[in-house]
Design an enzyme around this catalytic site. Structure first.
Site, PDB file in Angstrom:
ATOM      1  N   HIS A  84       0.820  -1.216   0.000  1.00  0.00           N
ATOM      2  CA  HIS A  84       0.000   0.000   0.000  1.00  0.00           C
ATOM      3  C   HIS A  84       0.851   1.262   0.000  1.00  0.00           C
ATOM      4  O   HIS A  84       0.362   2.334  -0.325  1.00  0.00           O
ATOM      5  CB  HIS A  84      -1.069  -0.014   1.106  1.00  0.00           C
ATOM      6  CG  HIS A  84      -0.594   0.231   2.500  1.00  0.00           C
ATOM      7  ND1 HIS A  84      -0.328  -0.767   3.398  1.00  0.00           N
ATOM      8  CD2 HIS A  84      -0.356   1.388   3.161  1.00  0.00           C
ATOM      9  CE1 HIS A  84       0.053  -0.237   4.548  1.00  0.00           C
ATOM     10  NE2 HIS A  84       0.036   1.072   4.438  1.00  0.00           N
ATOM     11  N   ASP A 222       1.319  -7.759   2.242  1.00  0.00           N
ATOM     12  CA  ASP A 222       1.407  -6.315   1.985  1.00  0.00           C
ATOM     13  C   ASP A 222       2.861  -5.850   1.803  1.00  0.00           C
ATOM     14  O   ASP A 222       3.413  -5.169   2.657  1.00  0.00           O
ATOM     15  CB  ASP A 222       0.740  -5.567   3.149  1.00  0.00           C
ATOM     16  CG  ASP A 222       0.370  -4.139   2.774  1.00  0.00           C
ATOM     17  OD1 ASP A 222       0.907  -3.619   1.780  1.00  0.00           O
ATOM     18  OD2 ASP A 222      -0.451  -3.541   3.492  1.00  0.00           O
ATOM     19  N   SER A 625       3.994   2.065   8.550  1.00  0.00           N
ATOM     20  CA  SER A 625       3.782   1.111   7.471  1.00  0.00           C
ATOM     21  C   SER A 625       5.086   0.895   6.730  1.00  0.00           C
ATOM     22  O   SER A 625       5.752   1.851   6.347  1.00  0.00           O
ATOM     23  CB  SER A 625       2.750   1.638   6.485  1.00  0.00           C
ATOM     24  OG  SER A 625       1.485   1.275   6.919  1.00  0.00           O
TER      25      SER A 625
HETATM   26  N1  ARG Z   1      -4.850   0.132   7.623  1.00  0.00           N
HETATM   27  C1  ARG Z   1      -3.569   0.272   6.985  1.00  0.00           C
HETATM   28  C2  ARG Z   1      -3.115   1.729   7.066  1.00  0.00           C
HETATM   29  O1  ARG Z   1      -3.640   2.482   7.820  1.00  0.00           O
HETATM   30  C3  ARG Z   1      -3.574  -0.259   5.591  1.00  0.00           C
HETATM   31  C4  ARG Z   1      -4.335   0.557   4.595  1.00  0.00           C
HETATM   32  C5  ARG Z   1      -4.276   0.049   3.183  1.00  0.00           C
HETATM   33  N2  ARG Z   1      -5.078  -1.132   2.990  1.00  0.00           N
HETATM   34  C6  ARG Z   1      -6.397  -1.117   2.664  1.00  0.00           C
HETATM   35  N3  ARG Z   1      -7.020  -2.251   2.563  1.00  0.00           N
HETATM   36  N4  ARG Z   1      -7.068  -0.024   2.426  1.00  0.00           N
HETATM   37  O2  ARG Z   1      -2.522   2.354   6.231  1.00  0.00           O
HETATM   38  N1  GLU Z   2      -1.363   1.116   7.629  1.00  0.00           N
HETATM   39  C1  GLU Z   2      -0.772   2.163   8.432  1.00  0.00           C
HETATM   40  C2  GLU Z   2       0.222   3.011   7.653  1.00  0.00           C
HETATM   41  O1  GLU Z   2       0.082   3.189   6.474  1.00  0.00           O
HETATM   42  C3  GLU Z   2      -0.180   1.556   9.626  1.00  0.00           C
HETATM   43  C4  GLU Z   2      -1.277   1.173  10.491  1.00  0.00           C
HETATM   44  C5  GLU Z   2      -1.304   2.008  11.737  1.00  0.00           C
HETATM   45  O2  GLU Z   2      -1.930   3.069  11.769  1.00  0.00           O
HETATM   46  O3  GLU Z   2      -0.649   1.531  12.666  1.00  0.00           O
HETATM   47  O4  GLU Z   2       1.127   3.599   8.208  1.00  0.00           O
END
Ligand code: ARG
Ligand code: GLU
Length: 690
Positions: A84, A222, A625
């Protein structure tokens, strides 16, 4: 029996002393946590983590782009980050003929690696406490806060200028820590020729999509792989065919030994933003007002999108990315609000504040809590209106589009690009329905005093949001691609009267003139009072080691591999396997339709326990991330990519029982390179720990 249990408890407690897990520590002062880390399984020294004299792990960690982390894994500049995090670059290289998002991309040799203009990675060269220098010339007895600001700015500018003067690609910033009780200089080396090496298909890299996002059990692969290129002198350089792979001072060894419950782990990366030290008012606003209101607004928006997406393949593609970004924070807020309420975060903060206030009597901290309280009382209604503005008026696509066309009227090329991009992913029935839903909510949920006059007039004029919608969408040019493409600079004035543009502008002016001054002004005053309150908290609680709130500066956080119990009677194990991918596999659901190769490999047997993801107690947040997840020897065992939603209140209050970061097990990444990418030639440049 009782003695055995007590003994067992004793062992458990000594294994996991309670002070561990919470905290995002500055690597330069990690020696303060060294003994605790050691007690938990850390085998290296503080100098191995951060040193300016010798190569250390920090030289292998980078800020990837502007909001993610990445790590070096070879002497030839190979790096890992999340799928991502690389998503938009992978997307930019994709077309109908080769859809790298859908099918994945694998360079089979270095000449096939794809350049990514605009993408940079930044390594921390050094960091330094510069508080004394930054505040030089400031005399609190005679100077105002505004004067302090300008002293800070002047001194910081000079420091930054000096810091970058000898060295290529250097970039410096001075950052306030502990709300400006401390200042640090950060000097980065920024590389700008970064090439895409490999990415799995989205059915692996985004497996489970938004359904599984923020969730456990998780099975997302990921990751994406890039390579840093440098000039012949190994220094940062603009993209050139002549550039060569960057040879770093340090890169991570990879450990395939695997993880099990209780194992020590640490995460090295760039957490973006937390507010661990704010008052009960701030937490109450977040948990009881902001999160629930925004969740409800986004639920409406997401439901409308989904309704149209489920019935139409083309619409599903058009709105998948918009839907994903809308749902990411939506889901996070749900866990955050629930966690804060369940933990009685407001009560805990209030009780702490009572103690603090008692202690503060007669000191310079007396009254700071009252000041903060009155600032929140003043701020909240304006801040709420501002959040409604962001979540409602700004969620109407046609308004934003009107504004960007208008600003680019004199630049036909950009305007044509914006227009093509907008209509490629625009479905008017969705926008119309969102218009009605958002304006209705705006009308019903905000007090009249918090609405712009324009809004009230329009509603009175039309009698209903539906009539307003019919008129706006019927009259605006911005729903008609041909008409928009025909616009020129000469149309600037007539566009002022276009109902979509007019609405955009009226709402913006209201925000700019009515809300912004108060939101920004109280924000500044709150930060200022927080500087005092922060200092007070550090004096009040001398025993406690305070870590500065996250601000996208490099941090170390450590903990151990652990499952959790999300609800009564439910307990999660901390590792997931390929078996779970097969269990979720469903060719009819886009997000769960795995590559056939995975099915075949699994069917052939022997891969039931092939690891995919694992949970640990590391205190992370957005920005982490892509961060390297390391074992006690500093070897790479995983890549951080998410948290569990039940624990997302860790941005305001960390709870060791439920706050978990989610990492990709490095062995799943290696498995994919080999079995899906057939790019195992990359293993030759990696170094594996025995
Ligand atoms: N929750 C993660 C973050 O905050 C991953 C986001 C990307 N993945 C998704 N399925 N939208 O960035
Ligand atoms: N998916 C999050 C990011 O892009 C990390 C998840 C979180 O907030 O810990 O940094």
């Amino acid at each position: 029996m009782k003695r055995r249990i007590l003994l067992l408890l004793g062992i458990l407690i000594s294994l996991f002393p309670l002070d561990a897990d919470e905290g995002m520590w500055l690597p330069v002062i990690i020696s303060q946590k060294f003994e605790d880390m050691q007690a938990h399984g850390f085998k290296l020294t503080p100098e191995d983590i951060y040193s300016v004299n010798q190569a250390s792990l920090k030289d292998a960690v980078m800020l990837f782009g502007t909001g993610c982390t990445g790590e070096l894994v070879s002497p030839d500049g190979l790096l890992f980050t999340n799928h991502h995090c690389g998503y938009s670059y992978i997307q930019r290289h994709s077309s109908v003929e080769h859809d790298y998002l859908k099918d994945g991309f694998w360079a089979m040799n270095r000449s096939e690696e794809l350049p990514n203009p605009g993408l940079t990675v930044s390594f921390l060269d050094r960091m330094e406490d510069v508080t004394q220098i930054v505040l030089k010339g400031f005399d609190p007895a005679v100077m105002t806060e505004a004067q302090r600001d300008s002293v800070v700015r002047m001194n910081s500018d000079r420091l930054m200028e000096e810091a970058v003067k000898d060295g290529k690609g250097l970039k410096a910033s001075v950052e306030a820590l502990y709300y400006g009780n401390q200042y640090y200089l950060f000097v980065f080396r920024v590389f700008r020729d970064i090439r895409l090496v490999g990415a799995p298909p989205s059915s692996i890299g985004k497996f489970g999509g938004d359904t599984d996002n923020w969730m456990w059990p998780r099975h997302t692969g990921d990751f994406s792989i890039f390579r840093i290129y440098a000039g012949a002198d190994n220094e940062p350089a603009d993209y050139s065919e002549e550039n060569v792979p960057y040879h770093p001072k340090k890169f991570f060894r990879i450990s395939t030994a695997g993880v099990k419950e209780g194992d020590f782990t640490f995460v090295y990366g760039f957490p973006g933003s937390t507010k661990e030290y704010v008052t009960a008012d701030d937490v109450r606003y977040t948990a009881e007002v902001s999160d629930p209101r925004k969740i409800a607004l986004r639920t409406k928006r997401l439901d409308i999108q989904k309704k149209y997406m489920s019935g139409d393949q083309a619409v599903r593609i058009q709105y998948s990315s918009k839907n994903a970004s809308t749902s990411n924070a939506w889901k996070k807020w749900q866990g955050e609000a629930k966690g804060l309420l369940k933990n009685d975060a407001v009560g805990a903060k209030s009780r702490y504040q009572q103690e603090f206030a008692k202690w503060a009597q007669g000191t310079e901290y007396e009254g700071v809590l009252d000041t903060l309280h009155s600032l929140y009382v003043k701020r909240d209604p304006y801040y709420l209106a501002y959040e409604y503005y962001s979540e409602t008026a700004r969620a109407i696509e046609i308004l934003q589009f009107a504004a960007s066309v208008k600003t680019n009227l004199s630049d036909p090329k950009t305007m044509a690009e914006i227009t093509e991009r907008f209509f490629k992913d625009y479905y008017q029935p969705i926008d119309e329905e969102i218009f009605c839903a958002m304006m209705t909510a705006f009308d019903q949920e905000l007090p009249d005093g918090s609405k712009p006059r324009y809004f009230k007039d329009k509603l009175a004029e039309y009698g209903s949001v539906e009539a307003w919608r019919d008129d706006l969408f019927g009259k605006t040019v911005f729903t008609d691609k041909a008409k928009v493409l025909a616009l020129t600079e000469a149309d600037a004035e007539t566009l002022e009267a276009d109902p979509a543009y007019e609405m955009y502008e009226e709402f913006f002016d209201w925000y700019n003139e009515t809300l912004r001054p108060v939101v920004n002004g109280t924000g500044r005053d709150i930060r200022l009072a927080m500087r005092t309150y922060m200092r007070g908290q550090m004096e009040f609680d001398k025993e406690k080691q305070f870590y500065p709130d996250a601000n996208l500066t490099l941090r170390v956080t450590y903990g151990h591999v652990a499952g959790y119990s999300p609800a009564d009677g439910v307990s999660y194990r901390p590792v997931s396997t390929l078996t779970g991918i097969i269990e979720k596999d469903n060719p009819d659901i886009f997000d769960y339709n795995i590559p056939q190769a995975i099915r075949d490999i699994y069917a052939a047997g022997g891969h039931e326990d092939q690891p995919v993801c694992f949970l640990a107690t590391n205190h992370t947040t957005g920005g982490n991330s892509g961060s390297p997840v390391l074992n006690g020897n500093g070897d790479l065992i995983g890549i951080n990519f998410d948290r569990v939603w039940e624990g997302t209140m860790s941005d305001l209050m960390y709870d060791p029982d439920i706050c978990r970061n989610i990492s990709l097990d490095i062995r799943h990444l290696l498995f994919n390179i080999k079995e899906i990418g057939h790019a195992d030639y990359l293993f030759d440049e990696m170094v594996f720990a025995e």
